[in-house]
Scaffold this active site. Structure first.
Site, PDB file in Angstrom:
ATOM      1  N   TYR A  56       0.815  -1.215   0.000  1.00  0.00           N
ATOM      2  CA  TYR A  56       0.000   0.000   0.000  1.00  0.00           C
ATOM      3  C   TYR A  56       0.849   1.266   0.000  1.00  0.00           C
ATOM      4  O   TYR A  56       0.355   2.350  -0.332  1.00  0.00           O
ATOM      5  CB  TYR A  56      -0.928   0.024   1.213  1.00  0.00           C
ATOM      6  N   LYS A 108       3.835 -15.106   3.320  1.00  0.00           N
ATOM      7  CA  LYS A 108       3.803 -15.937   2.103  1.00  0.00           C
ATOM      8  C   LYS A 108       5.243 -16.211   1.707  1.00  0.00           C
ATOM      9  O   LYS A 108       5.719 -15.928   0.595  1.00  0.00           O
ATOM     10  CB  LYS A 108       3.054 -15.206   0.988  1.00  0.00           C
ATOM     11  N   ASP A 166      -2.585 -18.062   2.959  1.00  0.00           N
ATOM     12  CA  ASP A 166      -3.732 -18.775   2.385  1.00  0.00           C
ATOM     13  C   ASP A 166      -4.225 -19.861   3.330  1.00  0.00           C
ATOM     14  O   ASP A 166      -5.434 -20.095   3.472  1.00  0.00           O
ATOM     15  CB  ASP A 166      -3.388 -19.349   1.005  1.00  0.00           C
ATOM     16  N   ASP A 177      -4.950  -6.553   6.151  1.00  0.00           N
ATOM     17  CA  ASP A 177      -6.177  -5.919   5.680  1.00  0.00           C
ATOM     18  C   ASP A 177      -7.219  -6.982   5.340  1.00  0.00           C
ATOM     19  O   ASP A 177      -8.392  -6.901   5.735  1.00  0.00           O
ATOM     20  CB  ASP A 177      -5.844  -5.061   4.452  1.00  0.00           C
ATOM     21  N   ASP A 181     -10.488  -8.139   7.914  1.00  0.00           N
ATOM     22  CA  ASP A 181     -11.860  -8.029   7.417  1.00  0.00           C
ATOM     23  C   ASP A 181     -12.561  -9.382   7.453  1.00  0.00           C
ATOM     24  O   ASP A 181     -13.758  -9.467   7.749  1.00  0.00           O
ATOM     25  CB  ASP A 181     -11.858  -7.480   5.986  1.00  0.00           C
TER      26      ASP A 181
END
Length: 1082
Positions: free
Chosen positions: A152, A201, A234, A259, A263
């Site tokens: 971001y 990851k 994941d 993020d 959520d």
């Protein structure tokens, strides 16, 4: 005192509504805890988002930014809405978006760490989750997201001419280190520490491999006690929906993954309106933070007062925790939120907004949380300031020194609290508490003194605590015609001998006064603790004191030690409204109450508190009749709210009695005091009624019984006070004036409660009226009400009496007693048939009545409302005596089965009291109602099983003594009458409580039963049933009863035994708590 500033950014949409509720919560914390924390919060509102654009042109005005940078913390509502950005204009071709203000403030404040808990604010909301309840029930983790790095904030390229765009994930070692350290601090804030689950990851991304290495090294080198594991993003996303509790702990992740995952996890609790978040620029009090709910501005419901403020209020809790280090206050908010949201099954208030299935408004939610929070914050003040209270020279609390609020108490609880000795913080009492109390007066009759003397002898005749605070009246067994007979003669002598030995100031000779009558008139004061060896000792409660009838040995203990023990009872409130008709007395009112609410129901084993605006129409004599018969109602005490009428009554005391006008304490129930139930009685609807044989609550209007033949009428007993005797005399006078002539049949007798009342009736000419109406005037005493002295109703005779009880055999063996007001008895005496007194009452000269009764003729001193001032426990005070040894008692036997409400008259008839020993009493146990009982005990049926209210009626300790003396090993019941229950344990007889219907279905006559006392169960036909026995009761029994305990601990016996019981309870509670999990803070 330090002042900290919190900037409020209410923003757009529902933001102003929800932030307003959170501000109320924070203001309450500031006000309630400013002295404890030496901290005061102030609030400053600034603009952000759409409203800032409209007013300043910028989503983050410079003024707002400066205020936030200089503030201690920032609380944000929400930003944005469909009206922004505004349409482009030539002057402003790129109008700003509200969300840019949020991004800018995070950047300008360097808020690199976002903390978002995934929790259920209360247990009952778990069923609201979109996932199955069994999957989410144990979910409790915290997402820690790096907020200012990663994709971001990395280099990016929008789509170019070749159709290529890209973002860059960039992280440095210092960035990963600082976010890892905050995650570790969060983990260490719990005991044991949370594990950290680092999300990355690393199998694909270079930035993730750096992330994993730095996180591993930082934890290993700086936080070796924190467990760390790594999880691919994941995989974590899959686990979060499949088994979210597997992620319990701290989830540490970079910006983009955080993020997405935060959520995802926000859906688990079932509503976005529930969850808070914090964005920090460091750790500890010196850091700054922005706190906000996770939801948006919800413009579609803005301004409707229906938004859910929970997420914002919980964000305020995080603000206190992370920006000010106020962990306890933060937890208090979280507890208050849980209390408000939880359903009744979980002990909550079930107050919720629409999306959670409720109908509460935003404001109502905030108000409810503030109300619940006030209690939590007060508890913190108790913990912090309990040892800082002031006491006077005698160890009594000075109430004005309290820096916290005691729980709201009823009038009865306040009197008990005020009398308490060694009361621990928070220096209040609540139902179920075991307390030691100082006793102001003990009272007894010659009959109960004889029972008391047995214990007194066993104690070695140790002397009394105060010889000027024992009221001894010779009234139960005496009459001038029989006082020379062996039994009354011996009882009179025993009382007089003791009076000489102990120097008792208040011995009242044979037929001078009924025990309760002159004591109430001349000695009792509001606010006192009074213990009497008679069930009608509650009569004195008419003046606003806590007066209780107990068993003989139970009363002897405060006579000797000045103290006794109480299990604080629940309080039942009866509120009087309306104005009674002329001629309606306290006796009519209590009979009406018995008819309406019934005996041993709402008042059973409770203190009855008589209040309401109708009190202003009731004289103290009216109140006396009601308080007197509170025991028939099932109550252990009947306490009136003392008022100006009480003060005026006390002011009439003259001569030696004038020495007993000082020291009254006028208490008032607190707003919010908890009653077991409250009931309204409209005095304007009270009509003359009759308690029909054989129960006080078998009530019928007098009109239904008009014409019933009577063999005798009696006006007297303690319950019939001076005013009622005057009114009955005026009824007779009215009848004589109308030409009524007493028929020549049956027995008529009037027995005033004391010699002074008799003298007054004679002075008024009413004794002549009684005699003209055919009444024999008796010497003051219990007379027919007890039926054990000279006056006894014959077998099969039907009587109407103004006494208080109409049980079987009460007025004499086989007699049939009915109870009514003295006016009704007087009206019925002419024809010896039940008669409605209304006609004769209406014929009374009301002016004469007012002149004779002297209601409020003397003005008392202005009353001052007091607050309880107990003798409090010293901090860290410990008993220096050995504990009562626990015994592993088990009992085997066969059952003798009884029904509900077995009274003490049935267990041991009064004529066999006081007995020469327990064994002697045992030979008469259940003599009239179950003659075979004693033989069955000898044959092994040593377990009594009964229903509710076992041991109701008279306060005779001989009842458990008779059971024990007959060979009974244990009594099992659904409940016990208060006085009997105490006597049972004081006499060291096991009495246990079982309420399971299944037990009573199989616990029939002659069944074998096994009782395991330490493990609290009974076994019958292979089935086990748990039972209740308090630690205090167990310690009394194990100690051999009060006599044996006195020999060991002397005047400290109650303080010591209560402390041992509390220690046992605390030990059990500690063990239970150790089995549970500590709630985790976030």
């Amino acid at each position: 005192m330090k002042t900290e500033t919190i900037v409020l950014l209410k923003g757009d949409g529902i933001g102003p509504e929800i932030v307003t509720e959170a501000q109320k919560v924070l203001q309450l914390v500031s006000d309630a805890r400013k002295e404890a924390n030496n901290l005061q919060l102030e609030f400053k509102e600034e603009l952000i988002g759409g409203i800032a654009i409209d007013q300043t042109g910028s989503p983050l005005p410079e003024k707002t930014l400066n205020s936030c940078l200089n503030a201690s913390a920032v609380l944000l509502g929400a930003v944005g809405g469909p009206q922004w950005p505004r349409p482009a204009t030539p002057e402003n071709p790129h109008p700003p978006r509200p969300e840019q203000g949020l991004l800018d403030i995070r950047k300008k404040m360097n808020l690199f760490c976002n903390i978002r808990p995934c929790i259920f604010p209360c247990d009952s909301l778990k069923e609201k989750s979109p996932l199955k309840e069994e999957i989410v029930k144990d979910t409790e983790f915290i997402v820690v997201r790096e907020l200012t790095g990663g994709a971001y904030f990395g280099q990016r390229q929008e789509e170019n001419a070749e159709g290529v765009a890209y973002d860059t994930i960039i992280y440095s070692v210092p960035e990963v280190q600082r976010i890892t350290r905050i995650a570790a601090q969060l983990a260490l804030a719990h005991d044991p520490p949370y594990p950290i689950i680092s999300i990355d990851k690393a199998n694909v991304l270079a930035s993730s491999r750096l992330w994993r290495r730095v996180v591993t090294e930082t934890i290993k080198n700086e936080f070796p006690t924190v467990k760390l594991q790594h999880q691919l993003v994941d995989s974590a996303a899959m686990i979060m929906v499949k088994n979210p509790s597997a992620l319990n702990g701290v989830l540490l992740t970079e910006n983009m993954f955080g993020d997405i995952l935060s959520d995802e996890c926000s859906v688990i609790p079932g509503s976005l309106g529930l969850l808070p978040s914090a964005s920090l620029n460091g750790w500890g009090k010196e850091s700054n933070g922005l706190y906000e709910p996770i939801h948006g501005s919800a413009p579609e419901i803005a301004g409707q007062n229906i938004a859910n403020p929970i997420g914002t209020i919980l964000s305020a809790a995080m603000l206190l925790r992370y920006s000010f280090g106020l962990e306890r206050e933060a937890k208090a908010i979280e507890k208050a939120v849980a209390k408000v949201l939880d359903d009744e099954k979980h002990g909550g208030l079930n107050i919720r907004t629409k999306e959670l299935g409720g109908n509460a408004t935003t404001t109502e939610i905030g108000d409810a949380i503030c109300k619940a929070l006030a209690d939590e914050l007060n508890q913190l003040n108790i913990e912090d300031f309990a040892d800082q209270v002031e006491v006077d020279s005698t160890g009594h609390l000075i109430p004005s020194s309290l820096k916290f609020k005691r729980r709201p108490m009823t009038l009865c609880e306040k009197i008990i609290c005020n009398s308490a000795v060694g009361l621990p913080a928070p220096y209040d009492v609540r139902p179920g508490d075991m307390v030691c109390v100082k006793v102001d007066w003990t009272i007894a009759s010659e009959l109960t003194w004889k029972g008391m003397e047995k214990t007194y002898n066993a104690m070695g005749r140790p002397g009394v605590n105060r010889n000027d605070r024992f009221w001894l009246a010779i009234d139960h067994t005496v009459d001038p015609s029989i006082n020379d007979q062996p039994k009354p003669k011996a009882l009179i002598k025993a009382s007089r001998d003791f009076q000489k030995e102990a120097g008792i100031k208040d011995l009242h000779g044979p037929n001078e006064t009924i025990l309760h009558t002159d004591f109430y008139r001349h000695r009792a004061l509001p606010g006192q603790m009074i213990i009497g060896a008679d069930s009608h000792s509650c009569s004195a409660g008419a003046l606003g004191n806590f007066a209780v009838g107990l068993g003989a040995a139970d009363v002897l203990m405060p006579l000797v030690t000045g103290e006794t023990w109480f299990k604080v009872p629940e309080t039942c409130e009866i509120r009087f409204v309306g104005k009674p008709k002329f001629g309606i007395t306290g006796k009519d009112i209590i009979i009406h109450v018995l008819g309406e609410l019934k005996r041993n129901t709402v008042g059973f084993e409770r203190a009855c508190e008589w209040t309401g605006p109708g009190l202003k129409y009731l004289s103290c004599d009216d109140r006396f009749a009601i308080a007197n018969m509170s025991t028939e109602f099932g109550g252990i005490a009947g306490v009136f709210q003392a008022d100006e009428i009480t003060a005026n009554f006390i002011a009439k005391r003259t001569g030696e009695d004038a020495n007993y006008k000082e020291g009254a304490l006028y208490f008032r129930a607190d707003e919010g005091a908890q009653y077991s139930s409250s009931h309204i009685i409209d005095l304007s609807k009270v009509e003359p009624s009759v308690c029909k044989y054989p129960a006080p609550d078998n009530v019928a209007p007098v009109g239904e019984l008009v014409g019933m033949d009577l063999d005798g009428v009696f006006i007297g007993a303690c319950t019939t006070a001076e005013e009622e005797l005057i009114l009955a005399g005026l009824v007779l006078e009215a009848g004589l004036k109308k030409g009524y002539v007493p028929v020549c049949k049956g027995t008529r007798k009037v027995t005033p409660g004391s010699a002074s009342i008799l003298a007054r009736l004679r002075e008024l000419g009413l004794i002549d009226v009684y005699e003209k109406a055919g009444f024999q005037v008796g010497a003051p005493g219990c007379s027919y009400c007890l039926g054990i002295a000279a006056d006894r109703a014959g077998e099969g005779e039907v009587w109407l009496s103004s006494q208080n009880r109409n049980f079987k055999n009460r007025m004499g063996k086989g007699s049939i007693g009915n109870v009514a007001s003295a006016s009704c008895v007087a009206a019925s005496s002419f024809d010896m048939k039940v008669t409605d007194p209304t006609e004769l009452l209406e014929a009374i000269d009301k002016k004469k009545w007012e002149e004779y009764r002297q209601f409020n003729v003397v003005k008392g001193e202005d009353i001052v409302i007091s607050e309880p001032a107990p003798i409090i426990a010293k901090s860290g005070e410990k008993s220096n005596v050995d504990k009562v040894e626990s015994k592993n008692v088990t009992i085997k036997g066969k059952i003798q089965r009884f029904e509900d409400h077995i009274d003490t008259d049935a267990i041991i008839p009064a004529e066999f009291m006081p007995g020469t020993s327990d064994e002697d009493l045992g030979t008469h146990c259940f003599q009239y109602v179950r003659p075979e009982f004693r033989q069955k005990v000898k044959d092994g049926s040593t377990i009594v099983v009964a229903g509710v209210g076992f041991g109701s009626g008279s306060s005779r300790e001989e009842a458990p003594r008779a059971l024990k003396g007959s060979g009974v090993k244990c009594v099992i019941a659904r409940s016990y009458a208060f006085i009997y229950g105490r006597n049972q344990y004081n006499m060291a007889l096991y009495g246990i409580i079982i309420n399971d219907d299944a037990f009573y279905e199989i616990a029939t006559e002659d069944k074998e039963i096994y009782i395991d006392i330490p493990n609290r169960y009974v076994e019958i036909e292979g089935k086990k049933f748990p039972f209740h026995l308090s630690s205090m009761e167990e310690k009394l029994i194990e100690g051999g009863g009060v006599t044996d305990l006195y020999s060991k601990y002397k005047n400290e016996l109650f303080r010591v035994t209560i402390k041992h019981a509390l220690d046992a309870d605390n030990e059990r509670a500690c063990k239970k708590a150790c089995l549970g999990n500590d709630n985790l803070s976030w």
